[in-house]
Scaffold this active site. Sequence first.
Site, PDB file in Angstrom:
ATOM      1  N   SER A   1      19.240  15.178  -4.055  1.00 35.41           N
ATOM      2  CA  SER A   1      19.103  15.475  -5.479  1.00 35.41           C
ATOM      3  C   SER A   1      17.921  14.751  -6.104  1.00 35.41           C
ATOM      4  O   SER A   1      17.623  14.940  -7.267  1.00 35.41           O
ATOM      5  CB  SER A   1      20.384  15.061  -6.206  1.00 35.41           C
ATOM      6  OG  SER A   1      20.592  13.678  -6.012  1.00 35.41           O
ATOM      7  N   GLY A   2      17.247  13.898  -5.343  1.00 36.64           N
ATOM      8  CA  GLY A   2      16.130  13.152  -5.917  1.00 36.64           C
ATOM      9  C   GLY A   2      16.584  11.845  -6.549  1.00 36.64           C
ATOM     10  O   GLY A   2      15.836  11.231  -7.309  1.00 36.64           O
ATOM     11  N   LEU A   3      17.814  11.413  -6.243  1.00 34.80           N
ATOM     12  CA  LEU A   3      18.282  10.120  -6.761  1.00 34.80           C
ATOM     13  C   LEU A   3      18.283   9.085  -5.636  1.00 34.80           C
ATOM     14  O   LEU A   3      19.000   8.084  -5.681  1.00 34.80           O
ATOM     15  CB  LEU A   3      19.681  10.256  -7.376  1.00 34.80           C
ATOM     16  CG  LEU A   3      19.797  11.231  -8.551  1.00 34.80           C
ATOM     17  CD1 LEU A   3      21.232  11.298  -9.044  1.00 34.80           C
ATOM     18  CD2 LEU A   3      18.875  10.821  -9.701  1.00 34.80           C
TER      19      LEU A   3
ATOM     20  N   ASP B   1      11.271   3.765  -4.517  1.00 35.85           N
ATOM     21  CA  ASP B   1      12.703   4.011  -4.332  1.00 35.85           C
ATOM     22  C   ASP B   1      13.389   2.816  -3.675  1.00 35.85           C
ATOM     23  O   ASP B   1      14.451   2.361  -4.111  1.00 35.85           O
ATOM     24  CB  ASP B   1      12.930   5.253  -3.463  1.00 35.85           C
ATOM     25  CG  ASP B   1      12.282   6.483  -4.061  1.00 35.85           C
ATOM     26  OD1 ASP B   1      11.878   6.417  -5.235  1.00 35.85           O
ATOM     27  OD2 ASP B   1      12.176   7.498  -3.354  1.00 35.85           O
TER      28      ASP B   1
HETATM   29  C1  GLA Z   1       9.542   9.835  -3.988  1.00 36.82           C
HETATM   30  C2  GLA Z   1       8.897   8.669  -3.259  1.00 36.82           C
HETATM   31  C3  GLA Z   1       8.446   7.575  -4.234  1.00 36.82           C
HETATM   32  C4  GLA Z   1       7.611   8.164  -5.370  1.00 36.82           C
HETATM   33  C5  GLA Z   1       8.290   9.390  -5.968  1.00 36.82           C
HETATM   34  C6  GLA Z   1       7.436  10.091  -6.982  1.00 36.82           C
HETATM   35  O1  GLA Z   1      10.745   9.456  -4.580  1.00 36.82           O
HETATM   36  O2  GLA Z   1       9.800   8.114  -2.326  1.00 36.82           O
HETATM   37  O3  GLA Z   1       7.745   6.566  -3.534  1.00 36.82           O
HETATM   38  O4  GLA Z   1       6.314   8.462  -4.936  1.00 36.82           O
HETATM   39  O5  GLA Z   1       8.655  10.328  -4.981  1.00 36.82           O
HETATM   40  O6  GLA Z   1       7.243   9.300  -8.097  1.00 36.82           O
END
Ligand code: GLA
Length: 389
Positions: free
Chosen positions: A125-127, A174
Amino acid sequence: MEQKLLDEFEKIFGDREGARIYFSPGRVNLIGEHTDYNGGHVFPCALTIGTYGAVRGRTDRKLRFYSMNFAEEGVRECSLEGLAPDPDAGWTNYPKGVMWAFEERGMAIPSGMDILLCGTIPNGSGLSSSASVEVLTGFILCDLFGFEVSGPELAKICQFSENEFNGVNCGIMDQFACAMGKENHAIFLDAASLEYEYVPVQMQGLKLLITNSCKKRGLADSKYNERRAECERALADLQMVIGIETLGDLTGEMFEQYKSAIKDETCRRRARHAVYENQRTIEAVKALRDGDMEAFGRLMNESHRSLSQDYEVTGEEMDVLAEAAQRQKGVLGSRLTGAGFGGCTVTLIREEDIEEFEKNVGREYRERTGLTAEFYSVEIGGGPVVHYQ
Ligand code: GLA
């Protein structure tokens, strides 16, 4: 949760004797997207949702993995010897990658483990469910085997494992956000120097609402690497005319002055996003410190526009979600969070307007895309923890 994990551990691995419980958070990035690998700033926070682990050391070199989120896969087994990425090993490539990275850094892992995981972050989900698993693994290794690794160092090892073992060229954000989380604070991180400050997030009747587009993130890794390459090309062109090390070294004014040096129009737009997003992040932190949540929200909206038009990582679904969100009553700002190509938006909204928001945005999203969105109101949590048995 602890009881549930131990019951399951006993069911899967025979008994629960000596198992310990750990937790590592997921993260949401409030602003500062695709700036980390461009030497800019990010402003993420850890969440109270994340990954739980029940773990016990073994007397041999065997690793046994089980995830309650992928129960149908059953127990996956391998050896600590010759750890290597395996396309058939699914999610276990993340913990294995971290173990490999510890060994690469000279921390030999003395014995195998039985590891049971249970994630409360929706996968993909991008979390940062993967960074959460990585940080959890590193934290477990330190606890079980006595390695002394600071939070920032742990983040770097986990990033190294993702880059080198799992082949995703991600930045540090992250892993840093998961490893260094602090309750009710966001982390203002300079990704170039790794200097950071905790900034209190006083919500004053506001909530962070996550909307999951539930759109599968196809090709996300290769597109991500492509954006990195485009920024590197823009930087190389700029370096012909100005002595900078990263795009994060540029102010908006400097960018306008030198941008014509960037030959390719697409690369120029990618660089424009990286430069202005970094400036927005610095401004947003100032707004938050001044208690100006309206300004913070406006910067979130601008961030989304730039991710959509200049960086082109949003796609139709994320644009529909953010635009619908920005029109709702009680919304201060809404934007894509994370790498993009699907995933989630984060919305800053007044608590009393959430119900109406979910109804309206859910309906509009379904009508325009045919997909059903999911909503979660999230809290800012701390970093990894151990619950001793
Ligand atoms: C992913 C990557 C991060 C960052 C984001 C975009 O989550 O793991 O390092 O680059 O994309 O901001």
